[in-house]
Design a protein around this motif. Structure first.
Motif, PDB file in Angstrom:
ATOM      1  N   ILE A  63      67.835  52.657  23.600  1.00 23.85           N
ATOM      2  CA  ILE A  63      67.688  53.634  22.509  1.00 23.85           C
ATOM      3  C   ILE A  63      68.524  54.875  22.801  1.00 23.85           C
ATOM      4  CG2 ILE A  63      66.054  55.218  21.398  1.00 23.85           C
ATOM      5  CD1 ILE A  63      63.936  52.945  21.780  1.00 23.85           C
ATOM      6  N   GLN A  64      68.469  55.359  24.035  1.00 20.72           N
ATOM      7  CA  GLN A  64      69.219  56.562  24.391  1.00 20.72           C
ATOM      8  C   GLN A  64      70.726  56.325  24.263  1.00 20.72           C
ATOM      9  OE1 GLN A  64      67.745  58.562  27.823  1.00 20.72           O
ATOM     10  NE2 GLN A  64      69.574  59.806  28.079  1.00 20.72           N
ATOM     11  N   ARG A  65      71.221  55.165  24.705  1.00 21.42           N
ATOM     12  CA  ARG A  65      72.645  54.850  24.572  1.00 21.42           C
ATOM     13  C   ARG A  65      73.049  54.734  23.110  1.00 21.42           C
ATOM     14  NH1 ARG A  65      71.474  51.505  28.932  1.00 21.42           N
ATOM     15  NH2 ARG A  65      71.336  49.679  27.587  1.00 21.42           N
ATOM     16  N   ALA A  66      72.216  54.088  22.292  1.00 20.83           N
ATOM     17  CA  ALA A  66      72.531  53.935  20.871  1.00 20.83           C
ATOM     18  C   ALA A  66      72.569  55.289  20.165  1.00 20.83           C
ATOM     19  CB  ALA A  66      71.511  53.012  20.202  1.00 20.83           C
ATOM     20  N   LEU A  67      71.655  56.172  20.501  1.00 23.18           N
ATOM     21  CA  LEU A  67      71.664  57.508  19.909  1.00 23.18           C
ATOM     22  C   LEU A  67      72.914  58.275  20.326  1.00 23.18           C
ATOM     23  CD1 LEU A  67      67.893  58.472  20.234  1.00 23.18           C
ATOM     24  CD2 LEU A  67      69.159  58.078  18.110  1.00 23.18           C
ATOM     25  N   ALA A  68      73.338  58.105  21.578  1.00 22.85           N
ATOM     26  CA  ALA A  68      74.559  58.768  22.044  1.00 22.85           C
ATOM     27  C   ALA A  68      75.776  58.261  21.263  1.00 22.85           C
ATOM     28  CB  ALA A  68      74.746  58.533  23.536  1.00 22.85           C
ATOM     29  N   LEU A  69      75.813  56.974  20.966  1.00 26.32           N
ATOM     30  CA  LEU A  69      76.911  56.414  20.160  1.00 26.32           C
ATOM     31  C   LEU A  69      76.934  56.996  18.753  1.00 26.32           C
ATOM     32  CD1 LEU A  69      76.793  52.657  21.239  1.00 26.32           C
ATOM     33  CD2 LEU A  69      78.578  54.345  21.785  1.00 26.32           C
ATOM     34  N   LEU A  70      75.793  57.439  18.273  1.00 29.18           N
ATOM     35  CA  LEU A  70      75.698  58.067  16.951  1.00 29.18           C
ATOM     36  C   LEU A  70      75.832  59.589  17.035  1.00 29.18           C
ATOM     37  CD1 LEU A  70      72.737  55.937  15.556  1.00 29.18           C
ATOM     38  CD2 LEU A  70      75.153  55.765  14.910  1.00 29.18           C
ATOM     39  N   TYR A  96      74.124  61.723  18.896  1.00 27.03           N
ATOM     40  CA  TYR A  96      72.895  62.463  19.147  1.00 27.03           C
ATOM     41  C   TYR A  96      72.738  62.567  20.659  1.00 27.03           C
ATOM     42  CZ  TYR A  96      71.714  61.607  14.276  1.00 27.03           C
ATOM     43  OH  TYR A  96      71.728  61.556  12.908  1.00 27.03           O
ATOM     44  N   ASN A  97      72.619  63.771  21.150  1.00 27.85           N
ATOM     45  CA  ASN A  97      72.492  63.993  22.584  1.00 27.85           C
ATOM     46  C   ASN A  97      71.020  64.175  22.926  1.00 27.85           C
ATOM     47  OD1 ASN A  97      73.024  64.497  25.250  1.00 27.85           O
ATOM     48  ND2 ASN A  97      73.670  66.606  24.929  1.00 27.85           N
ATOM     49  N   VAL A  98      70.392  63.139  23.449  1.00 24.17           N
ATOM     50  CA  VAL A  98      68.970  63.195  23.821  1.00 24.17           C
ATOM     51  C   VAL A  98      68.836  62.877  25.303  1.00 24.17           C
ATOM     52  CG1 VAL A  98      68.159  62.593  21.514  1.00 24.17           C
ATOM     53  CG2 VAL A  98      68.543  60.797  23.179  1.00 24.17           C
ATOM     54  N   GLU A  99      67.773  63.385  25.903  1.00 22.34           N
ATOM     55  CA  GLU A  99      67.492  63.141  27.312  1.00 22.34           C
ATOM     56  C   GLU A  99      66.054  62.679  27.475  1.00 22.34           C
ATOM     57  OE1 GLU A  99      68.335  66.610  29.627  1.00 22.34           O
ATOM     58  OE2 GLU A  99      70.351  66.822  28.822  1.00 22.34           O
ATOM     59  N   ASN A 100      65.791  62.067  28.592  1.00 19.16           N
ATOM     60  CA  ASN A 100      64.430  61.661  28.965  1.00 19.16           C
ATOM     61  C   ASN A 100      63.766  60.806  27.891  1.00 19.16           C
ATOM     62  OD1 ASN A 100      64.642  63.140  31.375  1.00 19.16           O
ATOM     63  ND2 ASN A 100      64.070  64.996  30.290  1.00 19.16           N
ATOM     64  N   THR A 101      64.488  59.833  27.393  1.00 18.14           N
ATOM     65  CA  THR A 101      63.940  58.938  26.387  1.00 18.14           C
ATOM     66  C   THR A 101      62.852  58.065  27.010  1.00 18.14           C
ATOM     67  OG1 THR A 101      66.096  58.889  25.328  1.00 18.14           O
ATOM     68  CG2 THR A 101      64.542  57.206  24.655  1.00 18.14           C
ATOM     69  N   ALA A 102      61.766  57.895  26.306  1.00 12.63           N
ATOM     70  CA  ALA A 102      60.667  57.045  26.772  1.00 12.63           C
ATOM     71  C   ALA A 102      60.104  56.286  25.579  1.00 12.63           C
ATOM     72  CB  ALA A 102      59.573  57.882  27.413  1.00 12.63           C
ATOM     73  N   THR A 103      59.468  55.191  25.865  1.00 13.70           N
ATOM     74  CA  THR A 103      58.777  54.445  24.815  1.00 13.70           C
ATOM     75  C   THR A 103      57.289  54.427  25.135  1.00 13.70           C
ATOM     76  OG1 THR A 103      59.174  52.350  25.949  1.00 13.70           O
ATOM     77  CG2 THR A 103      60.757  52.973  24.253  1.00 13.70           C
ATOM     78  N   VAL A 104      56.496  54.432  24.081  1.00 13.86           N
ATOM     79  CA  VAL A 104      55.037  54.432  24.222  1.00 13.86           C
ATOM     80  C   VAL A 104      54.477  53.406  23.250  1.00 13.86           C
ATOM     81  CG1 VAL A 104      52.930  55.797  23.961  1.00 13.86           C
ATOM     82  CG2 VAL A 104      55.007  56.880  24.837  1.00 13.86           C
ATOM     83  N   ASP A 105      53.582  52.569  23.736  1.00 16.63           N
ATOM     84  CA  ASP A 105      52.854  51.649  22.862  1.00 16.63           C
ATOM     85  C   ASP A 105      51.533  52.302  22.496  1.00 16.63           C
ATOM     86  OD1 ASP A 105      54.742  49.550  22.981  1.00 16.63           O
ATOM     87  OD2 ASP A 105      53.908  48.855  24.876  1.00 16.63           O
ATOM     88  N   MET A 106      51.153  52.165  21.237  1.00 24.85           N
ATOM     89  CA  MET A 106      49.882  52.722  20.786  1.00 24.85           C
ATOM     90  C   MET A 106      49.043  51.603  20.186  1.00 24.85           C
ATOM     91  SD  MET A 106      48.932  55.717  18.054  1.00 24.85           S
ATOM     92  CE  MET A 106      50.098  56.830  18.768  1.00 24.85           C
ATOM     93  N   ILE A 107      47.815  51.526  20.624  1.00 29.13           N
ATOM     94  CA  ILE A 107      46.871  50.542  20.099  1.00 29.13           C
ATOM     95  C   ILE A 107      45.701  51.312  19.510  1.00 29.13           C
ATOM     96  CG2 ILE A 107      45.393  48.577  20.654  1.00 29.13           C
ATOM     97  CD1 ILE A 107      47.204  48.160  23.149  1.00 29.13           C
ATOM     98  N   LYS A 108      45.373  51.023  18.251  1.00 26.66           N
ATOM     99  CA  LYS A 108      44.244  51.673  17.577  1.00 26.66           C
ATOM    100  C   LYS A 108      43.264  50.608  17.118  1.00 26.66           C
ATOM    101  CE  LYS A 108      46.639  55.675  15.646  1.00 26.66           C
ATOM    102  NZ  LYS A 108      46.877  56.436  14.405  1.00 26.66           N
ATOM    103  N   PHE A 109      41.987  50.902  17.262  1.00 30.76           N
ATOM    104  CA  PHE A 109      40.960  49.996  16.770  1.00 30.76           C
ATOM    105  C   PHE A 109      39.648  50.746  16.592  1.00 30.76           C
ATOM    106  CE2 PHE A 109      41.359  49.628  21.360  1.00 30.76           C
ATOM    107  CZ  PHE A 109      40.061  49.769  21.815  1.00 30.76           C
ATOM    108  N   THR A 110      38.714  50.112  15.905  1.00 27.37           N
ATOM    109  CA  THR A 110      37.374  50.662  15.703  1.00 27.37           C
ATOM    110  C   THR A 110      36.418  49.864  16.581  1.00 27.37           C
ATOM    111  OG1 THR A 110      37.903  51.274  13.436  1.00 27.37           O
ATOM    112  CG2 THR A 110      35.574  51.126  13.997  1.00 27.37           C
ATOM    113  N   ILE A 111      35.509  50.581  17.224  1.00 26.31           N
ATOM    114  CA  ILE A 111      34.564  49.947  18.133  1.00 26.31           C
ATOM    115  C   ILE A 111      33.182  50.553  17.919  1.00 26.31           C
ATOM    116  CG2 ILE A 111      35.196  51.563  19.964  1.00 26.31           C
ATOM    117  CD1 ILE A 111      34.691  49.298  21.985  1.00 26.31           C
ATOM    118  N   GLU A 112      32.165  49.741  18.084  1.00 23.76           N
ATOM    119  CA  GLU A 112      30.796  50.230  17.944  1.00 23.76           C
ATOM    120  C   GLU A 112      30.214  50.551  19.309  1.00 23.76           C
ATOM    121  OE1 GLU A 112      28.009  48.245  15.431  1.00 23.76           O
ATOM    122  OE2 GLU A 112      29.580  47.537  14.081  1.00 23.76           O
TER     123      GLU A 112
END
Length: 84
Positions: A23-30, A32-48
């Motif tokens: 993602i960081q390399r692709a943004l640089a090709l476009l 966009y100068n970004v640093e410290n790129t990270a990915t985060v997975d988010m899981i949401k659910f309802t629980i009793e």
């Protein structure tokens, strides 16, 4: 009582993250100068559960057993009462 659970999972510092690097390399090709790129997975659910703290402990157990690998992942848990 029902609760909304949100779990954010990310790689620990120092772990290789090829997805974020791509993602960081692709943004640089476009030009966009970004640093410290990270990915985060988010899981949401309802629980009793009968108590918010007990629900949080149960969700933590889910993370330890299935949702992430505690050796390479960090995670945060957010529990809030379900809005009806």
């Amino acid at each position: 009582m029902k609760y909304d659970a949100e779990v954010k999972i990310s790689l620990k510092n120092g772990m290789l993250n090829p997805e974020a690097a791509t993602i960081q390399r692709a943004l640089a090709l476009l030009d966009y100068n970004v640093e410290n790129t990270a990915t985060v997975d988010m899981i949401k659910f309802t629980i009793e559960g009968s108590d918010q703290e007990l629900v949080k402990k149960e969700v933590d157990e889910m993370c330890q057993r299935l949702l992430c690998n505690p050796v390479i992942h960090d995670y945060t848990i957010k529990i809030s009462p379900k809005e009806e």
